[in-house]
Motif scaffolding. Structure first.
Motif, mmCIF file in Angstrom:
data_model
loop_
_atom_site.group_PDB
_atom_site.id
_atom_site.type_symbol
_atom_site.label_atom_id
_atom_site.label_comp_id
_atom_site.label_asym_id
_atom_site.label_seq_id
_atom_site.Cartn_x
_atom_site.Cartn_y
_atom_site.Cartn_z
ATOM 1 N N PHE A 1 43.742 54.845 23.463
ATOM 2 C CA PHE A 1 43.701 53.525 22.662
ATOM 3 C C PHE A 1 43.689 53.606 21.334
ATOM 4 C CE2 PHE A 1 41.468 54.021 26.944
ATOM 5 C CZ PHE A 1 42.137 53.083 27.793
ATOM 6 N N ARG B 1 47.487 52.069 30.833
ATOM 7 C CA ARG B 1 47.281 51.032 30.046
ATOM 8 C C ARG B 1 47.775 49.929 30.909
ATOM 9 N NH1 ARG B 1 46.455 51.442 23.858
ATOM 10 N NH2 ARG B 1 47.097 49.225 24.131
ATOM 11 N N ILE C 1 45.002 48.813 33.128
ATOM 12 C CA ILE C 1 44.004 48.180 32.742
ATOM 13 C C ILE C 1 44.290 46.687 32.569
ATOM 14 C CG2 ILE C 1 44.065 48.354 30.208
ATOM 15 C CD1 ILE C 1 41.422 49.873 30.480
ATOM 16 N N GLY D 1 38.744 47.768 32.520
ATOM 17 C CA GLY D 1 38.536 47.582 31.147
ATOM 18 C C GLY D 1 37.140 47.578 30.794
ATOM 19 N N MET D 2 36.285 46.897 31.643
ATOM 20 C CA MET D 2 34.784 46.855 31.363
ATOM 21 C C MET D 2 34.168 48.301 31.721
ATOM 22 S SD MET D 2 33.952 44.155 29.913
ATOM 23 C CE MET D 2 32.030 44.064 30.159
ATOM 24 N N MET E 1 35.681 51.029 31.401
ATOM 25 C CA MET E 1 36.062 51.955 30.146
ATOM 26 C C MET E 1 35.179 51.742 28.712
ATOM 27 S SD MET E 1 37.959 54.366 28.787
ATOM 28 C CE MET E 1 39.267 54.625 29.955
ATOM 29 N N ILE E 2 34.925 50.308 28.744
ATOM 30 C CA ILE E 2 34.107 49.902 27.594
ATOM 31 C C ILE E 2 32.605 50.351 27.677
ATOM 32 C CG2 ILE E 2 32.952 48.110 26.471
ATOM 33 C CD1 ILE E 2 35.571 46.364 26.628
ATOM 34 N N ALA E 3 32.194 50.371 28.910
ATOM 35 C CA ALA E 3 30.710 50.971 28.933
ATOM 36 C C ALA E 3 30.641 52.289 28.983
ATOM 37 C CB ALA E 3 30.508 50.496 30.307
ATOM 38 N N LEU F 1 32.791 54.215 26.892
ATOM 39 C CA LEU F 1 33.120 54.573 25.559
ATOM 40 C C LEU F 1 31.665 54.279 24.790
ATOM 41 C CD1 LEU F 1 36.650 53.143 24.914
ATOM 42 C CD2 LEU F 1 35.996 55.613 25.528
ATOM 43 N N ALA F 2 31.108 53.269 25.160
ATOM 44 C CA ALA F 2 29.934 52.853 24.370
ATOM 45 C C ALA F 2 28.762 53.978 24.702
ATOM 46 C CB ALA F 2 29.183 51.441 24.953
ATOM 47 N N GLY F 3 28.716 54.497 25.896
ATOM 48 C CA GLY F 3 27.891 55.635 26.414
ATOM 49 C C GLY F 3 28.192 56.938 25.507
#
Lengths: 233, 233
Positions: free
Chosen positions: A93, A119, A122, A129-130, A132-134, A136-138
DNA sequence: CGATACTTTGAAGTGTGTCAAACTCTGTGG
DNA sequence: CCACAGAGTTTGACACACTTCAAAGTATCG
Protein backbone atom coordinates in the motif's frame (compact mmCIF):
# COMPACT_ATOMS: atom_id res chain seq x y z
CA UNK A 1 3.49 -37.88 4.49
CA UNK A 2 2.10 -34.60 5.77
CA UNK A 3 4.53 -32.04 7.14
CA UNK A 4 4.47 -31.82 10.90
CA UNK A 5 4.62 -28.39 12.53
CA UNK A 6 6.28 -27.88 15.90
CA UNK A 7 3.19 -26.07 17.08
CA UNK A 8 0.52 -28.73 16.97
CA UNK A 9 -1.49 -28.22 13.79
CA UNK A 10 -4.49 -26.24 14.84
CA UNK A 11 -7.10 -26.22 12.10
CA UNK A 12 -6.55 -23.35 9.71
CA UNK A 13 -9.05 -21.68 7.47
CA UNK A 14 -8.93 -18.35 5.71
CA UNK A 15 -12.04 -17.18 7.54
CA UNK A 16 -10.14 -17.46 10.83
CA UNK A 17 -7.59 -14.95 9.58
CA UNK A 18 -8.61 -11.64 11.14
CA UNK A 19 -7.86 -9.84 7.89
CA UNK A 20 -10.57 -11.91 6.26
CA UNK A 21 -12.97 -12.00 9.16
CA UNK A 22 -16.63 -11.50 8.31
CA UNK A 23 -16.19 -11.66 4.55
CA UNK A 24 -18.87 -13.32 2.41
CA UNK A 25 -18.27 -16.94 1.38
CA UNK A 26 -17.78 -15.89 -2.21
CA UNK A 27 -14.91 -13.53 -1.37
CA UNK A 28 -13.19 -16.18 0.73
CA UNK A 29 -13.32 -18.55 -2.22
CA UNK A 30 -11.79 -15.88 -4.42
CA UNK A 31 -9.03 -15.36 -1.83
CA UNK A 32 -8.35 -19.10 -1.78
CA UNK A 33 -8.04 -18.97 -5.55
CA UNK A 34 -5.39 -16.25 -5.59
CA UNK A 35 -3.39 -17.47 -2.55
CA UNK A 36 -0.07 -19.15 -3.40
CA UNK A 37 1.15 -21.69 -0.80
CA UNK A 38 4.79 -21.57 0.27
CA UNK A 39 6.66 -23.82 2.66
CA UNK A 40 9.68 -22.38 4.45
CA UNK A 41 12.21 -24.27 6.56
CA UNK A 42 13.44 -23.24 9.99
CA UNK A 43 15.91 -20.38 9.61
CA UNK A 44 14.97 -19.73 5.99
CA UNK A 45 14.88 -16.12 4.86
CA UNK A 46 11.54 -15.00 3.42
CA UNK A 47 12.50 -11.49 2.43
CA UNK A 48 14.98 -8.79 3.32
CA UNK A 49 14.50 -5.17 4.34
CA UNK A 50 14.83 -2.95 1.29
CA UNK A 51 13.86 -5.70 -1.16
CA UNK A 52 11.17 -4.99 -3.76
CA UNK A 53 7.87 -6.53 -2.73
CA UNK A 54 5.51 -8.38 -5.02
CA UNK A 55 2.92 -9.17 -2.38
CA UNK A 56 2.38 -10.10 1.25
CA UNK A 57 1.97 -13.24 3.36
CA UNK A 58 -0.40 -14.89 5.79
CA UNK A 59 0.91 -17.49 8.26
CA UNK A 60 -0.87 -20.82 7.98
CA UNK A 61 1.33 -22.55 10.55
CA UNK A 62 4.67 -22.06 12.28
CA UNK A 63 6.15 -18.71 13.27
CA UNK A 64 7.99 -15.90 11.55
CA UNK A 65 10.17 -13.15 12.92
CA UNK A 66 10.17 -9.66 11.46
CA UNK A 67 13.45 -7.89 12.25
CA UNK A 68 16.07 -5.38 11.27
CA UNK A 69 19.76 -6.20 11.33
CA UNK A 70 22.71 -3.86 11.85
CA UNK A 71 26.11 -4.38 10.26
CA UNK A 72 27.68 -5.14 13.64
CA UNK A 73 25.61 -8.32 13.78
CA UNK A 74 23.06 -7.08 16.29
CA UNK A 75 19.44 -7.44 15.33
CA UNK A 76 16.17 -6.02 16.62
CA UNK A 77 13.09 -8.19 16.33
CA UNK A 78 10.10 -6.03 15.50
CA UNK A 79 7.49 -8.70 15.84
CA UNK A 80 6.84 -12.41 15.80
CA UNK A 81 3.84 -13.64 13.86
CA UNK A 82 2.14 -16.97 13.91
CA UNK A 83 -1.00 -18.71 12.65
CA UNK A 84 -3.54 -16.31 11.19
CA UNK A 85 -1.28 -13.24 11.13
CA UNK A 86 -0.36 -11.32 7.99
CA UNK A 87 3.03 -9.77 7.34
CA UNK A 88 4.88 -7.88 4.65
CA UNK A 89 1.79 -5.81 3.85
CA UNK A 90 3.31 -2.31 4.09
CA UNK A 91 4.72 -2.18 0.52
CA UNK A 92 1.41 -3.42 -0.84
CA UNK A 93 0.00 0.00 0.00
CA UNK A 94 2.91 2.39 0.45
CA UNK A 95 6.28 2.43 -1.22
CA UNK A 96 7.62 -0.65 -2.97
CA UNK A 97 10.12 -2.21 -0.57
CA UNK A 98 9.86 -4.14 2.70
CA UNK A 99 10.66 -2.01 5.75
CA UNK A 100 12.11 -5.01 7.60
CA UNK A 101 13.33 -8.56 7.01
CA UNK A 102 11.43 -11.80 7.63
CA UNK A 103 12.77 -15.21 8.60
CA UNK A 104 11.11 -18.46 9.68
CA UNK A 105 11.71 -19.40 13.32
CA UNK A 106 10.52 -22.93 12.51
CA UNK A 107 9.23 -24.83 9.52
CA UNK A 108 6.19 -22.81 8.48
CA UNK A 109 3.46 -22.83 5.91
CA UNK A 110 2.62 -19.49 4.34
CA UNK A 111 0.10 -18.14 1.89
CA UNK A 112 1.33 -15.52 -0.52
CA UNK A 113 -1.02 -12.88 -1.93
CA UNK A 114 0.06 -10.97 -4.97
CA UNK A 115 -0.06 -7.22 -4.56
CA UNK A 116 -2.10 -6.49 -7.64
CA UNK A 117 -4.65 -9.26 -7.18
CA UNK A 118 -5.18 -8.30 -3.57
CA UNK A 119 -5.57 -4.62 -4.30
CA UNK A 120 -8.22 -5.40 -6.83
CA UNK A 121 -10.08 -7.56 -4.30
CA UNK A 122 -9.98 -4.80 -1.72
CA UNK A 123 -11.47 -2.38 -4.20
CA UNK A 124 -14.56 -4.55 -4.58
CA UNK A 125 -14.98 -5.45 -0.94
CA UNK A 126 -15.18 -2.52 1.53
CA UNK A 127 -15.20 -4.88 4.53
CA UNK A 128 -11.80 -6.19 3.52
CA UNK A 129 -10.56 -2.61 3.46
CA UNK A 130 -11.96 -1.90 6.89
CA UNK A 131 -10.36 -5.06 8.27
CA UNK A 132 -7.05 -3.96 6.83
CA UNK A 133 -7.39 -0.49 8.34
CA UNK A 134 -8.17 -1.94 11.76
CA UNK A 135 -5.19 -4.30 11.58
CA UNK A 136 -2.80 -1.57 10.50
CA UNK A 137 -4.08 0.69 13.28
CA UNK A 138 -3.48 -2.10 15.77
CA UNK A 139 0.08 -2.48 14.56
CA UNK A 140 0.65 1.23 14.90
CA UNK A 141 -0.48 0.95 18.50
CA UNK A 142 1.98 -1.89 19.08
CA UNK A 143 4.86 -0.07 17.45
CA UNK A 144 4.20 3.17 19.31
CA UNK A 145 4.40 1.11 22.48
CA UNK A 146 7.63 -0.46 21.31
CA UNK A 147 9.26 2.89 20.55
CA UNK A 148 8.28 4.18 23.98
CA UNK A 149 9.43 1.01 25.71
CA UNK A 150 12.83 0.95 24.06
CA UNK A 151 13.54 4.55 24.84
CA UNK A 152 11.91 5.02 28.24
CA UNK A 153 12.37 1.69 30.00
CA UNK A 154 15.40 -0.26 31.11
CA UNK A 155 15.93 -3.95 30.51
CA UNK A 156 14.40 -5.20 33.81
CA UNK A 157 11.23 -3.22 33.12
CA UNK A 158 10.99 -4.49 29.57
CA UNK A 159 11.60 -8.05 30.65
CA UNK A 160 9.00 -7.82 33.41
CA UNK A 161 6.44 -6.50 30.94
CA UNK A 162 7.30 -9.30 28.53
CA UNK A 163 6.89 -11.99 31.17
CA UNK A 164 3.53 -10.55 32.17
CA UNK A 165 2.48 -10.56 28.54
CA UNK A 166 3.45 -14.21 28.23
CA UNK A 167 1.54 -15.00 31.42
CA UNK A 168 -1.61 -13.38 30.09
CA UNK A 169 -1.25 -15.04 26.68
CA UNK A 170 -0.61 -18.48 28.14
CA UNK A 171 -3.16 -17.87 30.90
CA UNK A 172 -0.83 -19.27 33.50
CA UNK A 173 1.95 -18.18 35.83
CA UNK A 174 3.95 -21.20 34.73
CA UNK A 175 5.57 -20.00 31.54
CA UNK A 176 7.28 -21.86 28.78
CA UNK A 177 9.56 -19.77 26.60
CA UNK A 178 8.78 -20.63 23.01
CA UNK A 179 11.96 -18.97 21.75
CA UNK A 180 15.67 -19.30 22.44
CA UNK A 181 16.73 -16.65 24.94
CA UNK A 182 18.94 -14.95 22.40
CA UNK A 183 15.84 -14.29 20.29
CA UNK A 184 13.94 -12.98 23.27
CA UNK A 185 16.84 -10.65 24.03
CA UNK A 186 16.73 -9.44 20.46
CA UNK A 187 13.02 -8.75 20.78
CA UNK A 188 13.57 -6.82 24.02
CA UNK A 189 16.27 -4.69 22.40
CA UNK A 190 19.19 -6.14 24.32
CA UNK A 191 21.64 -9.07 24.14
CA UNK A 192 21.66 -12.60 25.45
CA UNK A 193 24.15 -11.95 28.27
CA UNK A 194 22.20 -9.03 29.68
CA UNK A 195 18.96 -10.99 29.54
CA UNK A 196 20.58 -13.91 31.32
CA UNK A 197 21.89 -11.68 34.10
CA UNK A 198 18.56 -9.91 34.50
CA UNK A 199 16.70 -13.19 34.76
CA UNK A 200 19.15 -14.34 37.38
CA UNK A 201 18.62 -11.19 39.42
CA UNK A 202 14.87 -11.70 39.25
CA UNK A 203 15.34 -15.27 40.43
CA UNK A 204 17.67 -14.16 43.27
CA UNK A 205 15.00 -11.78 44.48
CA UNK A 206 12.46 -14.57 44.19
CA UNK A 207 10.25 -12.70 41.74
CA UNK A 208 10.53 -15.68 39.42
CA UNK A 209 12.00 -19.16 39.42
CA UNK A 210 13.69 -20.55 36.35
CA UNK A 211 14.57 -24.04 35.15
CA UNK A 212 15.83 -23.92 31.58
CA UNK A 213 13.05 -22.55 29.40
CA UNK A 214 10.48 -22.92 32.10
CA UNK A 215 9.76 -19.86 34.25
CA UNK A 216 7.43 -19.64 37.25
CA UNK A 217 6.13 -16.27 38.30
CA UNK A 218 6.45 -16.28 42.09
CA UNK A 219 5.47 -12.70 42.87
CA UNK A 220 3.20 -11.23 40.24
CA UNK A 221 2.58 -7.90 41.95
CA UNK A 222 6.29 -7.26 42.27
CA UNK A 223 6.67 -8.10 38.61
CA UNK A 224 3.95 -5.59 37.81
CA UNK A 225 5.73 -2.96 39.88
CA UNK A 226 8.92 -3.67 37.98
CA UNK A 227 7.13 -3.40 34.65
CA UNK A 228 5.60 -0.04 35.50
CA UNK A 229 8.88 1.26 36.86
CA UNK A 230 7.51 1.86 40.35
CA UNK A 231 10.14 -0.49 41.64
CA UNK A 232 13.78 -1.22 40.82
CA UNK A 233 15.35 -4.62 40.55
CA UNK B 1 -7.74 40.37 13.93
CA UNK B 2 -6.73 37.04 12.41
CA UNK B 3 -4.46 34.75 14.40
CA UNK B 4 -0.90 34.75 13.16
CA UNK B 5 0.93 31.44 12.95
CA UNK B 6 4.68 31.24 13.50
CA UNK B 7 4.99 29.26 10.30
CA UNK B 8 3.89 31.70 7.63
CA UNK B 9 0.32 30.85 6.71
CA UNK B 10 0.56 28.69 3.64
CA UNK B 11 -2.83 28.31 2.00
CA UNK B 12 -4.72 25.35 3.41
CA UNK B 13 -7.51 23.40 1.82
CA UNK B 14 -8.88 19.99 2.66
CA UNK B 15 -8.01 18.69 -0.78
CA UNK B 16 -4.32 19.29 -0.01
CA UNK B 17 -4.55 16.91 2.92
CA UNK B 18 -3.13 13.64 1.68
CA UNK B 19 -5.86 11.72 3.48
CA UNK B 20 -8.39 13.49 1.28
CA UNK B 21 -6.37 13.56 -1.89
CA UNK B 22 -8.23 12.74 -5.08
CA UNK B 23 -11.68 12.73 -3.52
CA UNK B 24 -14.65 14.05 -5.49
CA UNK B 25 -15.70 17.64 -4.82
CA UNK B 26 -18.89 16.46 -3.19
CA UNK B 27 -17.06 14.37 -0.58
CA UNK B 28 -14.73 17.24 0.25
CA UNK B 29 -17.77 19.44 0.91
CA UNK B 30 -19.17 16.76 3.17
CA UNK B 31 -15.86 16.61 5.03
CA UNK B 32 -15.89 20.37 5.45
CA UNK B 33 -19.35 20.06 6.90
CA UNK B 34 -18.38 17.56 9.61
CA UNK B 35 -14.98 19.08 10.50
CA UNK B 36 -14.91 20.96 13.83
CA UNK B 37 -12.26 23.72 14.05
CA UNK B 38 -10.14 23.93 17.19
CA UNK B 39 -7.46 26.44 18.11
CA UNK B 40 -4.73 25.33 20.51
CA UNK B 41 -2.12 27.51 22.17
CA UNK B 42 1.60 26.77 22.35
CA UNK B 43 2.20 24.09 24.96
CA UNK B 44 -1.47 23.17 25.21
CA UNK B 45 -2.31 19.50 25.66
CA UNK B 46 -4.60 18.07 22.99
CA UNK B 47 -4.99 14.58 24.39
CA UNK B 48 -3.20 12.12 26.61
CA UNK B 49 -2.11 8.54 26.06
CA UNK B 50 -4.75 6.21 27.42
CA UNK B 51 -7.57 8.72 27.11
CA UNK B 52 -10.80 7.67 25.40
CA UNK B 53 -10.94 9.02 21.86
CA UNK B 54 -13.96 10.56 20.22
CA UNK B 55 -12.30 11.30 16.90
CA UNK B 56 -9.08 12.38 15.22
CA UNK B 57 -7.45 15.59 14.00
CA UNK B 58 -5.98 17.19 10.92
CA UNK B 59 -3.42 20.01 11.27
CA UNK B 60 -4.46 23.19 9.48
CA UNK B 61 -1.48 25.21 10.70
CA UNK B 62 1.21 25.07 13.35
CA UNK B 63 2.84 21.89 14.64
CA UNK B 64 1.98 19.13 17.06
CA UNK B 65 4.15 16.64 18.87
CA UNK B 66 3.01 13.07 19.50
CA UNK B 67 4.88 11.59 22.47
CA UNK B 68 4.94 9.23 25.40
CA UNK B 69 6.05 10.32 28.84
CA UNK B 70 7.62 8.22 31.62
CA UNK B 71 7.08 8.89 35.30
CA UNK B 72 10.69 9.97 35.71
CA UNK B 73 9.99 12.99 33.53
CA UNK B 74 11.68 11.71 30.39
CA UNK B 75 9.65 11.76 27.23
CA UNK B 76 9.99 10.17 23.82
CA UNK B 77 8.64 12.09 20.87
CA UNK B 78 7.10 9.68 18.39
CA UNK B 79 6.43 12.16 15.67
CA UNK B 80 5.92 15.80 14.86
CA UNK B 81 3.08 16.68 12.54
CA UNK B 82 2.37 19.90 10.72
CA UNK B 83 0.09 21.31 8.04
CA UNK B 84 -1.89 18.66 6.21
CA UNK B 85 -1.04 15.78 8.54
CA UNK B 86 -3.60 13.77 10.47
CA UNK B 87 -3.07 12.43 13.98
CA UNK B 88 -4.93 10.54 16.66
CA UNK B 89 -6.48 8.20 14.09
CA UNK B 90 -5.53 4.85 15.66
CA UNK B 91 -8.48 4.63 18.10
CA UNK B 92 -10.87 5.54 15.32
CA UNK B 93 -10.24 2.08 13.90
CA UNK B 94 -8.76 -0.06 16.65
CA UNK B 95 -9.32 0.06 20.39
CA UNK B 96 -10.80 3.13 22.01
CA UNK B 97 -7.87 5.01 23.56
CA UNK B 98 -5.00 7.08 22.20
CA UNK B 99 -1.70 5.18 22.13
CA UNK B 100 0.28 8.38 22.78
CA UNK B 101 -0.18 11.98 23.93
CA UNK B 102 -0.41 15.09 21.76
CA UNK B 103 0.67 18.64 22.56
CA UNK B 104 0.95 21.81 20.48
CA UNK B 105 4.52 22.99 19.86
CA UNK B 106 3.13 26.36 18.81
CA UNK B 107 -0.24 28.01 18.39
CA UNK B 108 -2.00 25.72 15.93
CA UNK B 109 -5.28 25.38 14.11
CA UNK B 110 -6.77 21.91 13.99
CA UNK B 111 -9.76 20.26 12.41
CA UNK B 112 -11.49 17.61 14.47
CA UNK B 113 -13.35 14.73 12.81
CA UNK B 114 -15.77 12.73 14.88
CA UNK B 115 -15.14 9.02 14.87
CA UNK B 116 -18.62 7.97 13.91
CA UNK B 117 -19.16 10.55 11.19
CA UNK B 118 -15.82 9.75 9.63
CA UNK B 119 -16.35 6.02 9.69
CA UNK B 120 -19.63 6.46 7.88
CA UNK B 121 -17.94 8.61 5.23
CA UNK B 122 -15.25 6.01 4.69
CA UNK B 123 -17.88 3.35 4.15
CA UNK B 124 -19.34 5.27 1.23
CA UNK B 125 -16.07 6.33 -0.33
CA UNK B 126 -13.57 3.54 -1.12
CA UNK B 127 -10.90 6.05 -2.19
CA UNK B 128 -10.94 7.55 1.28
CA UNK B 129 -10.36 4.07 2.67
CA UNK B 130 -7.47 3.45 0.32
CA UNK B 131 -5.91 6.79 1.25
CA UNK B 132 -6.19 5.87 4.89
CA UNK B 133 -4.60 2.47 4.30
CA UNK B 134 -1.70 4.04 2.43
CA UNK B 135 -1.15 6.60 5.17
CA UNK B 136 -1.24 4.00 7.93
CA UNK B 137 1.17 1.80 5.98
CA UNK B 138 3.52 4.77 5.62
CA UNK B 139 3.43 5.34 9.36
CA UNK B 140 4.20 1.71 10.00
CA UNK B 141 7.25 2.11 7.80
CA UNK B 142 8.34 5.16 9.80
CA UNK B 143 7.80 3.45 13.13
CA UNK B 144 9.61 0.28 12.12
CA UNK B 145 12.52 2.52 11.23
CA UNK B 146 12.28 4.26 14.56
CA UNK B 147 12.29 1.00 16.53
CA UNK B 148 15.35 -0.18 14.61
CA UNK B 149 17.11 3.16 15.01
CA UNK B 150 16.57 3.37 18.75
CA UNK B 151 17.79 -0.12 19.37
CA UNK B 152 20.56 -0.53 16.81
CA UNK B 153 22.13 2.93 16.52
CA UNK B 154 23.94 5.14 18.98
CA UNK B 155 23.27 8.81 19.47
CA UNK B 156 25.88 10.10 16.95
CA UNK B 157 24.40 7.87 14.25
CA UNK B 158 20.85 8.95 15.02
CA UNK B 159 21.83 12.60 15.09
CA UNK B 160 23.70 12.31 11.80
CA UNK B 161 20.66 10.70 10.18
CA UNK B 162 18.43 13.42 11.60
CA UNK B 163 20.64 16.21 10.26
CA UNK B 164 20.69 14.59 6.83
CA UNK B 165 16.91 14.32 6.93
CA UNK B 166 16.65 18.03 7.75
CA UNK B 167 19.07 18.83 4.93
CA UNK B 168 16.97 16.92 2.42
CA UNK B 169 13.72 18.43 3.71
CA UNK B 170 15.05 21.97 3.69
CA UNK B 171 16.95 21.30 0.46
CA UNK B 172 20.04 23.01 1.80
CA UNK B 173 23.17 22.25 3.79
CA UNK B 174 22.51 25.34 5.86
CA UNK B 175 20.03 24.11 8.43
CA UNK B 176 17.80 25.91 10.85
CA UNK B 177 16.52 23.92 13.76
CA UNK B 178 12.81 24.52 14.05
CA UNK B 179 12.69 23.04 17.56
CA UNK B 180 14.43 23.68 20.86
CA UNK B 181 17.33 21.26 21.24
CA UNK B 182 15.69 19.57 24.22
CA UNK B 183 12.80 18.58 21.95
CA UNK B 184 15.15 17.28 19.30
CA UNK B 185 16.92 15.22 21.95
CA UNK B 186 13.58 13.82 23.00
CA UNK B 187 12.82 12.90 19.41
CA UNK B 188 16.19 11.15 19.05
CA UNK B 189 15.61 9.17 22.21
CA UNK B 190 18.21 10.91 24.31
CA UNK B 191 18.57 13.99 26.56
CA UNK B 192 19.60 17.57 26.01
CA UNK B 193 23.06 17.23 27.56
CA UNK B 194 24.02 14.27 25.43
CA UNK B 195 22.77 15.97 22.28
CA UNK B 196 24.75 19.08 23.14
CA UNK B 197 27.95 17.09 23.65
CA UNK B 198 27.44 15.12 20.45
CA UNK B 199 26.91 18.27 18.43
CA UNK B 200 30.07 19.71 19.91
CA UNK B 201 32.06 16.64 18.95
CA UNK B 202 30.74 16.89 15.41
CA UNK B 203 31.75 20.52 15.32
CA UNK B 204 35.23 19.74 16.71
CA UNK B 205 35.75 17.24 13.92
CA UNK B 206 34.52 19.82 11.44
CA UNK B 207 31.68 17.68 10.19
CA UNK B 208 29.34 20.54 11.00
CA UNK B 209 29.52 24.13 12.22
CA UNK B 210 27.00 25.47 14.70
CA UNK B 211 25.88 28.95 15.69
CA UNK B 212 22.87 28.75 18.00
CA UNK B 213 20.07 27.11 16.08
CA UNK B 214 21.85 27.40 12.79
CA UNK B 215 23.89 24.42 11.62
CA UNK B 216 26.06 24.16 8.52
CA UNK B 217 26.92 20.77 7.12
CA UNK B 218 30.62 20.98 6.28
CA UNK B 219 31.31 17.39 5.29
CA UNK B 220 28.23 15.63 4.02
CA UNK B 221 29.90 12.37 3.08
CA UNK B 222 31.36 12.01 6.55
CA UNK B 223 27.92 12.69 7.99
CA UNK B 224 26.53 9.95 5.78
CA UNK B 225 29.21 7.55 6.98
CA UNK B 226 28.31 8.41 10.54
CA UNK B 227 24.63 7.83 9.88
CA UNK B 228 25.22 4.44 8.34
CA UNK B 229 27.58 3.42 11.11
CA UNK B 230 30.53 2.93 8.78
CA UNK B 231 32.39 5.51 10.77
CA UNK B 232 32.66 6.45 14.43
CA UNK B 233 32.62 9.94 15.84
C1' DC C 1 26.17 -40.69 22.16
C1' DG C 2 28.22 -37.07 19.98
C1' DA C 3 27.86 -32.61 17.67
C1' DT C 4 25.83 -28.46 17.72
C1' DA C 5 23.11 -24.97 19.49
C1' DC C 6 22.12 -22.55 23.43
C1' DT C 7 23.13 -20.48 28.00
C1' DT C 8 25.68 -18.75 31.82
C1' DT C 9 29.36 -16.32 34.10
C1' DG C 10 33.28 -13.18 34.82
C1' DA C 11 36.13 -9.12 34.03
C1' DA C 12 36.75 -5.07 31.71
C1' DG C 13 35.31 -1.12 28.80
C1' DT C 14 32.11 2.45 27.12
C1' DG C 15 28.15 5.29 26.06
C1' DT C 16 24.77 7.63 28.09
C1' DG C 17 22.21 9.46 32.05
C1' DT C 18 22.30 12.34 36.37
C1' DC C 19 23.13 16.28 39.01
C1' DA C 20 24.56 20.86 39.54
C1' DA C 21 25.96 25.18 38.02
C1' DA C 22 27.04 28.65 34.81
C1' DC C 23 26.17 30.70 30.58
C1' DT C 24 23.53 32.61 26.55
C1' DC C 25 19.98 33.69 23.98
C1' DT C 26 15.08 35.76 23.23
C1' DG C 27 11.35 38.45 23.61
C1' DT C 28 8.79 41.71 26.51
C1' DG C 29 7.81 45.69 29.14
C1' DG C 30 9.52 49.86 30.99
C1' DC D 1 16.42 50.93 23.14
C1' DC D 2 17.86 48.92 27.20
C1' DA D 3 17.09 45.84 31.17
C1' DC D 4 15.34 42.00 32.84
C1' DA D 5 13.11 37.45 33.33
C1' DG D 6 12.68 33.08 31.76
C1' DA D 7 13.64 29.74 28.62
C1' DG D 8 17.06 27.38 26.48
C1' DT D 9 21.91 25.64 26.26
C1' DT D 10 26.45 24.24 27.61
C1' DT D 11 29.87 22.18 30.58
C1' DG D 12 31.98 19.34 34.18
C1' DA D 13 32.33 15.51 37.37
C1' DC D 14 30.43 11.36 38.42
C1' DA D 15 27.54 7.05 38.40
C1' DC D 16 25.85 3.15 36.31
C1' DA D 17 23.40 0.17 32.96
C1' DC D 18 24.64 -2.14 29.34
C1' DT D 19 27.85 -4.18 25.92
C1' DT D 20 31.98 -6.65 24.69
C1' DC D 21 35.06 -10.34 24.81
C1' DA D 22 36.26 -14.77 26.31
C1' DA D 23 35.49 -19.16 28.23
C1' DA D 24 33.08 -22.68 30.39
C1' DG D 25 28.97 -25.00 31.10
C1' DT D 26 24.43 -27.07 29.75
C1' DA D 27 20.64 -28.54 26.90
C1' DT D 28 18.98 -30.61 22.64
C1' DC D 29 18.48 -33.25 18.62
C1' DG D 30 19.62 -36.44 15.09
Amino acid sequence: MEYQETTAGQPFSLSNVSLFHGLPEEQVRELTRIAVPRLVEKGEEIFQAGEEARGFYVVKSGSIKIYRAAMNGKEQIIHIWSQGDMFGEVPVFQGTTFPASARALQRSKLLFFQRKAFRSLIRDEPDLGMNMIALLAGRLRLLVGQVATLSLKEVPQRLAAYLLLLASTQESDELRLELPKGQIASYLGTIQETLSRTLRRMAEQEVIAMRGRHISILDKSQLENLASGQQQL
